[in-house]
Design an enzyme around this catalytic site. Structure first.
Site, PDB file in Angstrom:
ATOM      1  CE  LYS A  12       2.318  10.273  -1.250  1.00  0.00           C
ATOM      2  NZ  LYS A  12       1.434   9.852  -1.899  1.00  0.00           N
ATOM      3  CG  ASP A  69      -2.278   0.611   0.893  1.00  0.00           C
ATOM      4  OD1 ASP A  69      -2.816   1.417   0.322  1.00  0.00           O
ATOM      5  OD2 ASP A  69      -2.880   0.495   2.114  1.00  0.00           O
ATOM      6  CE  LYS A  99      -2.312   2.658   4.057  1.00  0.00           C
ATOM      7  NZ  LYS A  99      -2.591   3.540   3.252  1.00  0.00           N
ATOM      8  N   GLY A 100      -4.999   7.165   4.328  1.00  0.00           N
ATOM      9  CA  GLY A 100      -7.003   7.734   4.467  1.00  0.00           C
ATOM     10  C   GLY A 100      -6.605   9.348   3.510  1.00  0.00           C
ATOM     11  CD  GLU A 124      -5.534   2.242   2.591  1.00  0.00           C
ATOM     12  OE1 GLU A 124      -5.547   2.725   0.925  1.00  0.00           O
ATOM     13  OE2 GLU A 124      -5.548   3.392   3.181  1.00  0.00           O
TER      14      GLU A 124
HETATM   15  O1  LIG Z   1      -3.999   6.036   1.914  1.00  0.00           O
HETATM   16  C1  LIG Z   1      -4.264   5.900   0.444  1.00  0.00           C
HETATM   17  C2  LIG Z   1      -5.992   5.864   0.455  1.00  0.00           C
HETATM   18  O2  LIG Z   1      -6.876   6.138   1.611  1.00  0.00           O
HETATM   19  C3  LIG Z   1      -3.375   5.838   0.261  1.00  0.00           C
HETATM   20  O3  LIG Z   1      -2.260   5.167   0.161  1.00  0.00           O
HETATM   21  C4  LIG Z   1      -2.938   7.749   0.439  1.00  0.00           C
HETATM   22  O4  LIG Z   1      -3.444   8.368   0.194  1.00  0.00           O
HETATM   23  C5  LIG Z   1      -1.488   7.338  -1.343  1.00  0.00           C
HETATM   24  O5  LIG Z   1      -1.828   7.934  -1.585  1.00  0.00           O
HETATM   25  P1  LIG Z   1      -1.240   8.180  -3.854  1.00  0.00           P
HETATM   26  O6  LIG Z   1      -0.753   6.407  -3.806  1.00  0.00           O
HETATM   27  O7  LIG Z   1      -2.759   8.543  -4.708  1.00  0.00           O
HETATM   28  O8  LIG Z   1      -0.492   9.112  -3.407  1.00  0.00           O
END
Ligand SMILES: O=C(CO)[C@H](O)[C@H](O)COP(=O)(O)O
Length: 227
Positions: free
Chosen positions: A124, A84, A97-98, A106
């Site tokens: 990040k 993830d 996350k979220g 998740e």
């Molecule tokens: O927690 C999440 C979704 O609920 C995603 O892992 C998080 O928002 C990162 O997203 P992206 O890969 O589009 O940058």
């Protein structure tokens, strides 16, 4: 459509994650643009998995379009691996996350997983969590109560407008919270009546981080044994 620089770094991390996947397993799959790159890369690699446990309707749809069987989480005790993304990750691999609103599922699939590989681009990685507004999934009738408690904790909650989670609930994005102790805050927020899940992933941290950078993919393993 041309990829942005950040997308390119996400894609690098996602492609690298394919090598982490053992053949013939049931794989936990997260949600978001980085995970979409991962699903595409996994399929392109030709690596065979038995099936996936998915953390969102969006990921389920993408997996099924590729013909990958998606199992219900109730059909398995554990999955060997969960892949993830994250909105933020700190040096001890606690995460926020979220951002995509899928935090509850998740967290469930992450908790089922023997190993959690986090894939993200270098923006990040932060020294301390909290610049990204912290998502909370909240049962709608508790929104006002939870918002009041969050203000008492120093946060400024904002309802994510026009958004309903896959579980039929609301998301509050909380700005300005100081996250000195992610474990303690995760516990405290879980304790608020009406909160389904909060987006701090400290109790179940990532085990491996694949970070897409301008110089390639960095692979890091979590040093200490935390929950
Ligand atoms: O927690 C999440 C979704 O609920 C995603 O892992 C998080 O928002 C990162 O997203 P992206 O890969 O589009 O940058």
């Amino acid at each position: 459509m041309a990829l942005t620089h950040a997308d390119e770094l996400k894609r690098l991390a996602a492609v690298a994650a394919v090598a982490e996947v053992p053949e013939d397993i049931f794989l936990g799959i997260g949600t978001g643009s980085t995970v979409n790159f991962f699903i595409d890369a996994l399929v392109q690699s030709g690596k065979r998995i038995r099936g996936a446990v998915s953390s969102s309707e969006a990921s389920t749809e993408r997996l099924r379009r590729y013909g990958i069987p998606v199992l219900d989480a109730t059909e398995l005790d554990t999955v060997p691996l969960y892949v993830d993304g994250a909105d933020e990750i700190d040096p001890d691999f606690a995460m926020i996350k979220g951002g995509g609103g899928a935090l509850t599922r998740e967290k469930i699939v992450a908790a089922m997983a023997e190993r959690f590989v986090c894939i993200c681009d270098e923006r990040k990685l932060v020294e301390r969590l909290g610049r990204f507004p912290l998502p909370l999934e909240v049962i709608p009738m508790a929104e006002r109560l939870v918002s009041r408690r969050l203000r008492e904790l120093g946060g400024e909650p904002r309802r994510r407008l026009g958004f309903v989670t896959d579980n039929g609930n609301a998301i509050l994005d909380v700005h300005g919270l100081v996250i000195d102790d992610p474990d303690a805050l995760e516990t405290a927020l879980n304790d608020l009546p009406g909160v389904v899940t909060n987006g701090i992933f400290a109790h179940r941290r990532a085990d491996v981080l694949l970070l897409g950078t301008g110089e390639g993919v960095q692979r890091r393993e979590r040093a200490v044994t935390k929950r």
